[in-house]
Write a protein that holds these residues in place. Structure first.
Motif, PDB file in Angstrom:
ATOM      1  N   TYR A  42       0.782  -1.380  -0.056  1.00  0.00           N
ATOM      2  CA  TYR A  42      -0.159  -0.173   0.210  1.00  0.00           C
ATOM      3  C   TYR A  42       1.606   1.097   0.316  1.00  0.00           C
ATOM      4  O   TYR A  42       0.238   2.584  -0.036  1.00  0.00           O
ATOM      5  CB  TYR A  42      -0.478  -0.146   1.196  1.00  0.00           C
ATOM      6  N   GLY A  43       1.984   0.854  -0.263  1.00  0.00           N
ATOM      7  CA  GLY A  43       2.684   1.705  -0.656  1.00  0.00           C
ATOM      8  C   GLY A  43       3.846   3.064   1.079  1.00  0.00           C
ATOM      9  O   GLY A  43       4.236   3.758   0.738  1.00  0.00           O
ATOM     10  N   GLY A  99     -11.613   5.201   9.512  1.00  0.00           N
ATOM     11  CA  GLY A  99     -10.706   6.483  10.404  1.00  0.00           C
ATOM     12  C   GLY A  99     -11.058   7.727   9.671  1.00  0.00           C
ATOM     13  O   GLY A  99     -12.368   7.632   9.460  1.00  0.00           O
ATOM     14  N   ASN A 100     -10.331   8.448   9.781  1.00  0.00           N
ATOM     15  CA  ASN A 100     -10.417  10.070   9.037  1.00  0.00           C
ATOM     16  C   ASN A 100     -10.644  10.037   7.710  1.00  0.00           C
ATOM     17  O   ASN A 100     -10.603  11.138   7.110  1.00  0.00           O
ATOM     18  CB  ASN A 100     -10.154  10.919  10.063  1.00  0.00           C
ATOM     19  N   TYR A 101     -10.148   8.750   7.229  1.00  0.00           N
ATOM     20  CA  TYR A 101      -9.497   9.283   5.654  1.00  0.00           C
ATOM     21  C   TYR A 101     -10.899   9.177   5.005  1.00  0.00           C
ATOM     22  O   TYR A 101     -12.041   8.523   5.274  1.00  0.00           O
ATOM     23  CB  TYR A 101      -8.897   8.253   5.439  1.00  0.00           C
ATOM     24  N   GLY A 102     -10.928  10.269   3.892  1.00  0.00           N
ATOM     25  CA  GLY A 102     -12.184  10.123   2.515  1.00  0.00           C
ATOM     26  C   GLY A 102     -11.273  10.389   1.199  1.00  0.00           C
ATOM     27  O   GLY A 102      -9.854  10.000   0.643  1.00  0.00           O
ATOM     28  N   PRO A 103     -12.141  10.783   0.633  1.00  0.00           N
ATOM     29  CA  PRO A 103     -11.798  10.730  -1.191  1.00  0.00           C
ATOM     30  C   PRO A 103     -10.857  10.692  -1.087  1.00  0.00           C
ATOM     31  O   PRO A 103     -10.330  10.719  -2.311  1.00  0.00           O
ATOM     32  CB  PRO A 103     -12.911  11.339  -1.847  1.00  0.00           C
ATOM     33  N   THR A 130     -11.984  -4.048  -5.124  1.00  0.00           N
ATOM     34  CA  THR A 130     -10.291  -3.469  -3.941  1.00  0.00           C
ATOM     35  C   THR A 130     -10.614  -3.004  -3.316  1.00  0.00           C
ATOM     36  O   THR A 130     -11.217  -1.823  -1.881  1.00  0.00           O
ATOM     37  CB  THR A 130      -9.947  -2.477  -5.057  1.00  0.00           C
ATOM     38  N   GLY A 131      -8.713  -2.702  -2.822  1.00  0.00           N
ATOM     39  CA  GLY A 131      -9.190  -1.783  -1.524  1.00  0.00           C
ATOM     40  C   GLY A 131      -7.933  -0.826  -2.226  1.00  0.00           C
ATOM     41  O   GLY A 131      -8.031  -0.753  -3.270  1.00  0.00           O
ATOM     42  N   MET A 132      -7.561   0.179  -1.272  1.00  0.00           N
ATOM     43  CA  MET A 132      -7.446   1.682  -1.128  1.00  0.00           C
ATOM     44  C   MET A 132      -6.374   1.629  -0.579  1.00  0.00           C
ATOM     45  O   MET A 132      -6.546   2.042   0.523  1.00  0.00           O
ATOM     46  CB  MET A 132      -8.409   2.613  -1.251  1.00  0.00           C
ATOM     47  N   ALA A 133      -5.507   2.434  -2.188  1.00  0.00           N
ATOM     48  CA  ALA A 133      -3.933   3.221  -1.168  1.00  0.00           C
ATOM     49  C   ALA A 133      -4.164   4.725  -0.793  1.00  0.00           C
ATOM     50  O   ALA A 133      -5.134   5.489  -1.751  1.00  0.00           O
ATOM     51  CB  ALA A 133      -3.256   2.217  -2.140  1.00  0.00           C
ATOM     52  N   GLY A 134      -3.366   4.571  -0.159  1.00  0.00           N
ATOM     53  CA  GLY A 134      -3.457   6.091   0.129  1.00  0.00           C
ATOM     54  C   GLY A 134      -2.766   7.070  -0.691  1.00  0.00           C
ATOM     55  O   GLY A 134      -1.899   6.020  -1.312  1.00  0.00           O
ATOM     56  N   ARG A 135      -2.754   8.200  -1.530  1.00  0.00           N
ATOM     57  CA  ARG A 135      -2.192   8.647  -2.840  1.00  0.00           C
ATOM     58  C   ARG A 135      -0.940   9.823  -2.185  1.00  0.00           C
ATOM     59  O   ARG A 135      -0.160   9.712  -3.169  1.00  0.00           O
ATOM     60  CB  ARG A 135      -3.421   9.728  -2.901  1.00  0.00           C
ATOM     61  N   VAL A 136      -0.629   9.162  -1.408  1.00  0.00           N
ATOM     62  CA  VAL A 136       0.807   9.941  -0.892  1.00  0.00           C
ATOM     63  C   VAL A 136       2.036   9.033  -0.459  1.00  0.00           C
ATOM     64  O   VAL A 136       1.356   7.724   0.485  1.00  0.00           O
ATOM     65  CB  VAL A 136       1.031  11.386   0.441  1.00  0.00           C
ATOM     66  N   ALA A 137       2.698   8.694  -1.346  1.00  0.00           N
ATOM     67  CA  ALA A 137       3.975   7.475  -0.380  1.00  0.00           C
ATOM     68  C   ALA A 137       3.680   7.378   0.941  1.00  0.00           C
ATOM     69  O   ALA A 137       4.339   8.447   1.754  1.00  0.00           O
ATOM     70  CB  ALA A 137       4.924   8.179  -1.504  1.00  0.00           C
ATOM     71  N   GLY A 138       3.892   6.382   1.730  1.00  0.00           N
ATOM     72  CA  GLY A 138       3.549   6.072   3.313  1.00  0.00           C
ATOM     73  C   GLY A 138       2.890   5.525   4.008  1.00  0.00           C
ATOM     74  O   GLY A 138       3.182   5.629   4.814  1.00  0.00           O
ATOM     75  N   VAL A 139       1.596   6.278   3.355  1.00  0.00           N
ATOM     76  CA  VAL A 139       0.163   6.525   4.318  1.00  0.00           C
ATOM     77  C   VAL A 139       0.051   5.200   4.033  1.00  0.00           C
ATOM     78  O   VAL A 139      -0.605   5.046   5.334  1.00  0.00           O
ATOM     79  CB  VAL A 139      -0.591   7.239   3.103  1.00  0.00           C
ATOM     80  N   GLY A 140      -0.307   4.501   3.518  1.00  0.00           N
ATOM     81  CA  GLY A 140      -0.468   2.844   3.728  1.00  0.00           C
ATOM     82  C   GLY A 140      -2.164   2.716   3.006  1.00  0.00           C
ATOM     83  O   GLY A 140      -2.517   4.155   2.098  1.00  0.00           O
ATOM     84  N   GLN A 141      -2.844   1.699   3.352  1.00  0.00           N
ATOM     85  CA  GLN A 141      -4.662   1.338   3.265  1.00  0.00           C
ATOM     86  C   GLN A 141      -5.369   2.789   4.057  1.00  0.00           C
ATOM     87  O   GLN A 141      -5.084   2.897   4.708  1.00  0.00           O
ATOM     88  CB  GLN A 141      -5.090   0.601   3.661  1.00  0.00           C
ATOM     89  N   VAL A 142      -6.355   3.245   2.920  1.00  0.00           N
ATOM     90  CA  VAL A 142      -7.222   3.736   3.831  1.00  0.00           C
ATOM     91  C   VAL A 142      -8.907   3.568   3.358  1.00  0.00           C
ATOM     92  O   VAL A 142      -9.409   4.642   3.475  1.00  0.00           O
ATOM     93  CB  VAL A 142      -6.588   5.856   2.722  1.00  0.00           C
ATOM     94  N   GLY A 143      -9.045   2.510   2.714  1.00  0.00           N
ATOM     95  CA  GLY A 143     -10.171   1.986   2.476  1.00  0.00           C
ATOM     96  C   GLY A 143     -10.210   0.658   1.577  1.00  0.00           C
ATOM     97  O   GLY A 143      -9.470   0.566   1.440  1.00  0.00           O
ATOM     98  N   ALA A 144     -11.396   1.063   1.194  1.00  0.00           N
ATOM     99  CA  ALA A 144     -11.841  -0.847  -0.094  1.00  0.00           C
ATOM    100  C   ALA A 144     -13.019  -0.012  -0.512  1.00  0.00           C
ATOM    101  O   ALA A 144     -13.879   0.736  -0.083  1.00  0.00           O
ATOM    102  CB  ALA A 144     -12.303  -1.713   1.049  1.00  0.00           C
ATOM    103  N   GLY A 145     -13.432  -0.407  -1.487  1.00  0.00           N
ATOM    104  CA  GLY A 145     -14.884  -0.179  -2.309  1.00  0.00           C
ATOM    105  C   GLY A 145     -14.866  -1.390  -3.535  1.00  0.00           C
ATOM    106  O   GLY A 145     -13.968  -1.858  -4.044  1.00  0.00           O
ATOM    107  N   LEU A 146     -15.443  -0.025  -4.544  1.00  0.00           N
ATOM    108  CA  LEU A 146     -15.643  -1.585  -6.047  1.00  0.00           C
ATOM    109  C   LEU A 146     -14.928   0.363  -6.853  1.00  0.00           C
ATOM    110  O   LEU A 146     -14.802   0.887  -6.750  1.00  0.00           O
ATOM    111  CB  LEU A 146     -17.412  -1.329  -6.347  1.00  0.00           C
ATOM    112  N   VAL A 147     -14.986  -0.775  -8.131  1.00  0.00           N
ATOM    113  CA  VAL A 147     -13.900   0.197  -9.154  1.00  0.00           C
ATOM    114  C   VAL A 147     -14.569  -0.346 -10.238  1.00  0.00           C
ATOM    115  O   VAL A 147     -14.447  -1.972 -10.593  1.00  0.00           O
ATOM    116  CB  VAL A 147     -12.986   0.368  -8.788  1.00  0.00           C
TER     117      VAL A 147
END
Length: 464
Positions: free
Chosen positions: A183-184, A333-337, A425-442
């Motif tokens: 996840y980065g 947590g507090n992560y969003g789109p 799918t899982g969702m990775a944070g867009r910034v390097a180093g963050v890790g996983q921020v969620g999961a969803g459909l795509v």
């Protein structure tokens, strides 16, 4: 003399159907859409290809005929010939300057793991210069990688084999969820875990696999779909069955008992561990259909966090790409789109093979992770039958009267119906180093299917 129809079929807009229904006449509503814009001529060309029907039958049969077994675990340097400075990644080819945050983060952590730098941040200068480093898709070496999919020489890999042909595919070991390399993330905690996986987990799994009968991964996939898994974002039953098969050989391996106990705890507490076997099993099956002239069947869907690419049986190793999409789902947590990176990973190989998002009806509980509702999960599996060549009798859906999962995505059917493959799918944070921020459909970007169709039409005309 006038007659009143006993039944009416309505195609397209519901306005007429509603009016007829208001007059107490039964109406059959046909969900019809025009083909994707600009595909009409190519659809006609491909439909008239005398090779297409037989080619697709061959491609589907070849895929369904594969049985994947786990036969070994070994380092990537030994299995894939990776040398210092060589990195594999998920998705189609990409250069450093176009890479997404999570892919860059995973490569930075991989460089530190290999001892190329002491601090992952220092790897940026090396990658920017391009000196003595190279990047290559996992798919180009018969491998697959979840999320960022970064593979380095010292990482241990599962080895899956088709007993009939001897063909093999490979995948790294699963780290778990949250702040992990795929996840980065590249913190000291991430690197400590990866070193333990390199020094303890990999060697122990090698002893267990070599000391046991080959593990029937395809058979486990068959069972887990009956037990509430869909083999992409829900692998709980599959992980426990794998642990059942390998734990006796781990215990009798002669390795330190504390290491064995820690390994059992790690696998038992990591519900996603089996994903890294499901993925190469699906690739092994789909690779059997590669190179079949005239076939319109998709043999790979993969994302690198910037581009989404597909490969088709009848077009060789060519990639057809478009921009990766943002998933719609649930956040941690507090992560969003705004925190999420566009879709990333080779794990859509599961949907390519007819499980994952295509088998959501087998795992209604998945909606608690990726969003949606149970009726949505059932409807998704039904809808995917409209864009596939057939069903997989091995992988059936109990709630749909044990109907086989929709299998063999057909480029021409996608273009004709406008229905896109559903991926969870899982969702990775867009910034390097963050890790996983969620999961969803795509879904894939729509334009890649007309691109593939145009190439198939070009090849058809060249043969005429």
């Amino acid at each position: 003399m006038t007659t009143t129809p006993t039944a009416v079929a309505n195609v397209g807009a519901d306005l007429l159907a509603d009016a007829v229904a208001d007059q107490a006449t039964p109406v059959t509503r046909v969900d019809w859409r025009p083909p994707m814009t600009g595909t009409e001529a190519d659809l006609a060309t491909v439909a008239a290809d005398p090779l297409r029907r037989t080619a697709n039958e061959r491609a589907l049969a070849a895929m369904l005929g594969v049985t994947a077994t786990l036969v070994d675990v070994a380092p990537a340097s030994e299995l894939l010939g990776l040398e210092a400075g060589q990195f594999l990644h998920a998705g189609p080819p990409i250069t450093w300057d176009r890479m997404s945050g999570p892919l860059k983060g995973a490569l930075m952590g991989g460089a530190a793991l290999e001892g190329l730098v002491a601090d992952p941040e220092d790897a940026v200068a090396i990658f920017e210069s391009g000196a003595n480093v190279s990047f290559e898709p996992c798919h180009h070496r018969s491998a697959v990688g979840p999320m960022a999919g970064v593979v380095t020489p010292s990482m241990w890999m599962f080895v899956l084999e088709d007993a009939t042909t001897g063909r093999r595919t490979y995948c790294s070991l699963n780290e778990g969820l949250g702040k992990v390399l795929r996840y980065g993330a590249y913190s000291s905690e991430v690197l400590t875990r990866l070193r333990w996986m390199r020094d303890v987990l990999g060697p122990l799994l090698q002893k267990a696999v070599r000391g046991s009968e080959p593990v029937d991964v395809t058979g486990i996939l068959t069972q887990m779909l009956q037990m509430g898994d869909e083999a992409h974002n829900r692998n709980r039953a599959g992980t426990l069955m794998l642990l059942r098969d390998l734990s006796p050989a781990m215990v009798t391996s002669g390795m330190d008992s504390a290491d064995v106990a820690e390994t059992l705890r790690f696998i038992g507490g990591n519900d996603h561990f089996f994903l890294n076997l499901a993925m190469p099993a699906c690739k092994l099956a789909l690779d059997a259909a590669r190179g079949i002239e005239g076939s319109t069947m998709v043999v790979a869907m993969a994302r690198n966090g910037t581009d989404f690419g597909i490969q088709v049986a009848g077009t060789g190793d060519e990639w057809f790409t478009g921009p990766a999409q943002l998933a719609d789902g649930l956040f941690l947590g507090n992560y969003g789109p705004d925190d999420a990176n566009p879709d990333i990973g080779d794990s859509a190989i599961t949907e390519s093979a007819g499980i994952g998002g295509f088998a959501m009806a087998t795992a209604p509980a998945i909606v608690r992770l990726v969003g949606g509702s149970v009726p949505d999960a059932l409807a998704t599996t039904r809808r995917m039958h409209e864009i596939t060549l057939g069903e997989n009798p091995r992988w059936s859906v109990p709630v749909l009267e044990f109907q086989g999962t929709p299998t063999g995505i057909d480029v021409s059917m996608v273009c004709r119906t406008g229905i896109l493959p559903q991926i969870n799918t899982g969702m990775a944070g867009r910034v390097a180093g963050v890790g996983q921020v969620g999961a969803g459909l795509v879904t894939p970007p729509a334009e890649i299917f007309p691109k593939a169709l145009a190439r198939l039409a070009e090849l058809t005309r060249a043969r005429a």
